[in-house]
Write an enzyme that holds these catalytic residues in place. Structure first.
Site, mmCIF file in Angstrom:
data_model
loop_
_atom_site.group_PDB
_atom_site.id
_atom_site.type_symbol
_atom_site.label_atom_id
_atom_site.label_comp_id
_atom_site.label_asym_id
_atom_site.label_seq_id
_atom_site.Cartn_x
_atom_site.Cartn_y
_atom_site.Cartn_z
ATOM 1 N N MET A 13 0.854 -1.206 0.000
ATOM 2 C CA MET A 13 0.000 0.000 0.000
ATOM 3 C C MET A 13 0.880 1.243 0.000
ATOM 4 O O MET A 13 2.037 1.193 0.430
ATOM 5 C CB MET A 13 -0.821 0.112 1.292
ATOM 6 C CG MET A 13 -1.530 -1.118 1.731
ATOM 7 S SD MET A 13 -3.276 -0.971 1.378
ATOM 8 C CE MET A 13 -3.815 -2.555 2.001
ATOM 9 N N ALA A 44 4.043 -5.875 2.394
ATOM 10 C CA ALA A 44 5.263 -5.213 1.929
ATOM 11 C C ALA A 44 6.162 -4.853 3.107
ATOM 12 O O ALA A 44 7.391 -5.003 3.037
ATOM 13 C CB ALA A 44 4.902 -3.962 1.131
ATOM 14 N N ASN A 45 5.567 -4.396 4.206
ATOM 15 C CA ASN A 45 6.382 -4.049 5.378
ATOM 16 C C ASN A 45 7.158 -5.276 5.869
ATOM 17 O O ASN A 45 8.354 -5.197 6.186
ATOM 18 C CB ASN A 45 5.498 -3.539 6.525
ATOM 19 C CG ASN A 45 4.801 -2.227 6.206
ATOM 20 O OD1 ASN A 45 5.159 -1.547 5.241
ATOM 21 N ND2 ASN A 45 3.804 -1.873 6.990
ATOM 22 N N GLY A 220 6.346 -6.158 25.057
ATOM 23 C CA GLY A 220 7.148 -7.185 24.380
ATOM 24 C C GLY A 220 6.278 -8.227 23.706
ATOM 25 O O GLY A 220 5.332 -7.876 22.993
ATOM 26 N N ASP A 248 4.507 -5.506 12.023
ATOM 27 C CA ASP A 248 5.076 -6.067 10.783
ATOM 28 C C ASP A 248 6.590 -6.243 10.919
ATOM 29 O O ASP A 248 7.156 -7.221 10.406
ATOM 30 C CB ASP A 248 4.778 -5.148 9.589
ATOM 31 C CG ASP A 248 3.287 -4.941 9.398
ATOM 32 O OD1 ASP A 248 2.522 -5.883 9.675
ATOM 33 O OD2 ASP A 248 2.899 -3.831 8.990
ATOM 34 N N GLY A 283 6.503 6.615 10.479
ATOM 35 C CA GLY A 283 6.194 5.842 9.280
ATOM 36 C C GLY A 283 6.314 4.349 9.524
ATOM 37 O O GLY A 283 6.643 3.893 10.624
HETATM 38 O O1 RIB Z 1 0.680 -2.559 9.823
HETATM 39 C C1 RIB Z 1 0.843 -1.252 9.353
HETATM 40 C C2 RIB Z 1 0.299 -1.141 7.963
HETATM 41 O O2 RIB Z 1 -1.083 -1.347 7.996
HETATM 42 C C3 RIB Z 1 0.492 0.215 7.338
HETATM 43 O O3 RIB Z 1 1.723 0.331 6.660
HETATM 44 C C4 RIB Z 1 -0.713 0.341 6.445
HETATM 45 O O4 RIB Z 1 -0.403 0.252 5.088
HETATM 46 C C5 RIB Z 1 -1.659 -0.785 6.851
HETATM 47 O O5 RIB Z 1 -1.713 -1.752 5.906
#
Ligand code: RIB
Length: 298
Positions: A13, A44-45, A220, A248, A283
């Site tokens: 995203m 993606a993260n 934690g 993530d 971010g």
């Molecule tokens: O987990 C965080 C992500 O959740 C953000 O980067 C956003 O894109 C949502 O998908």
């Protein structure tokens, strides 16, 4: 350590984030501090942090044929993430509208767009063709049928499957049984189990005989082993400015560590350190520590 090959089937995203000391109530307008556009999407993260850790990462997903899609594809390529299985469509790239308050807590609305067009057959073909595939990760920002087909293919070839059930949705029994690991946060744990993870007894009742990790924010995480033993790791005290993407960061790091052959308790410890660092910057992917920073942690 063995070569760590990780595949992520999931969302990508563009994050559109507004920062304000206090978030508005319904019908209210407030002046914020900052707006930023950044790379996000839970899939993606997780792929990006696994790559920062040193994994060979393959991303299976779908982007729109638009400017957001172009810049996400360029980001993957800059980071050396294999995008052979990343497709494009006329549907717009997914976006996430994020509000972050003065305590670093977020509220997110996602518009999945192209992410909802990933095809099961393409994802399965990808899983079947990636060499030495150790770990496959999925989340819940794409259609569950795609993740289910992906995990079936992953288990058929002996890869480890990790599900991050975020954002929560009801999961079929077949899908749950294909997950070697489930990594929910406290809210998702409550949805899956019925109670918050407030004691070892409650943790043990979650998927008896299977492995899980519950992330507990600033407290934690707790690892629940298949034999019922519980290992807790506390998080270092940090100044949290933005928690977006911290979960993530944990999942992608944990996956990298398992794929490298590390024990699950070492994977837990590394995941918590990386996730804790990520909340000290703004971010999602923009907050992730570099490979050099991560190498000082293990
Ligand atoms: O987990 C965080 C992500 O959740 C953000 O980067 C956003 O894109 C949502 O998908």
């Amino acid at each position: 350590m063995s070569k760590a090959v990780v595949a992520v089937v999931g969302s990508a995203m563009m994050d559109l984030t507004a920062y304000a000391p206090v978030l508005p109530q319904p019908g209210e307008t407030l002046v914020g501090d900052l707006f930023s556009t950044g790379f996000g999407g839970k899939g993606a993260n997780q792929a990006v942090i696994a790559a920062h850790c040193g994994a060979e990462v393959h991303f299976i997903g779908k982007l729109g044929r638009d400017l957001f899609g172009d810049s996400i594809a360029t980001n993957f390529s800059t980071l050396g993430i294999n995008s052979y299985y990343l497709e494009r469509t006329d549907t717009p790239t997914g976006v996430a509208h994020i509000w972050v308050d003065g305590a670093g807590e977020n509220r997110i609305v996602i518009i999945p767009g192209a992410n909802h067009e990933i095809e099961s057959s393409k994802a399965v073909a990808a899983i079947e063709s990636i060499e030495d595939l150790a770990v496959v990760i999925a989340q819940c920002e794409i259609r569950q049928g795609v993740s289910l087909a992906t995990f079936r293919a992953a288990k058929a070839r002996g890869s480890i499957t990790i599900l991050n059930p975020a954002p929560y949705q009801e999961l079929t029994q077949e899908f749950l049984e294909l997950c070697d690991w489930i990594i929910p946060n406290e809210t998702e744990f409550r949805e899956l189990h019925g109670q918050l993870p407030t004691s070892d007894e409650i943790l043990r009742e979650f998927r008896p005989g299977k492995n899980s990790v519950v992330t507990l924010g600033s407290l934690g995480a707790a690892l629940i082993n298949a034999d019922g033993s519980i290992i807790r790791t506390s998080a270092p005290i940090v100044n949290a400015v933005d928690t977006t993407g911290a979960g993530d960061a944990f999942v992608g790091t944990f996956a990298y560590a398992l794929a490298s052959g590390l024990s699950s308790d070492k994977a837990l410890a590394l995941g918590i350190k990386v996730a804790s660092l990520s909340v000290t910057k703004k971010g999602a992917q923009s907050s992730y520590p570099t490979q050099a920073e991560i190498s000082t942690l293990s």
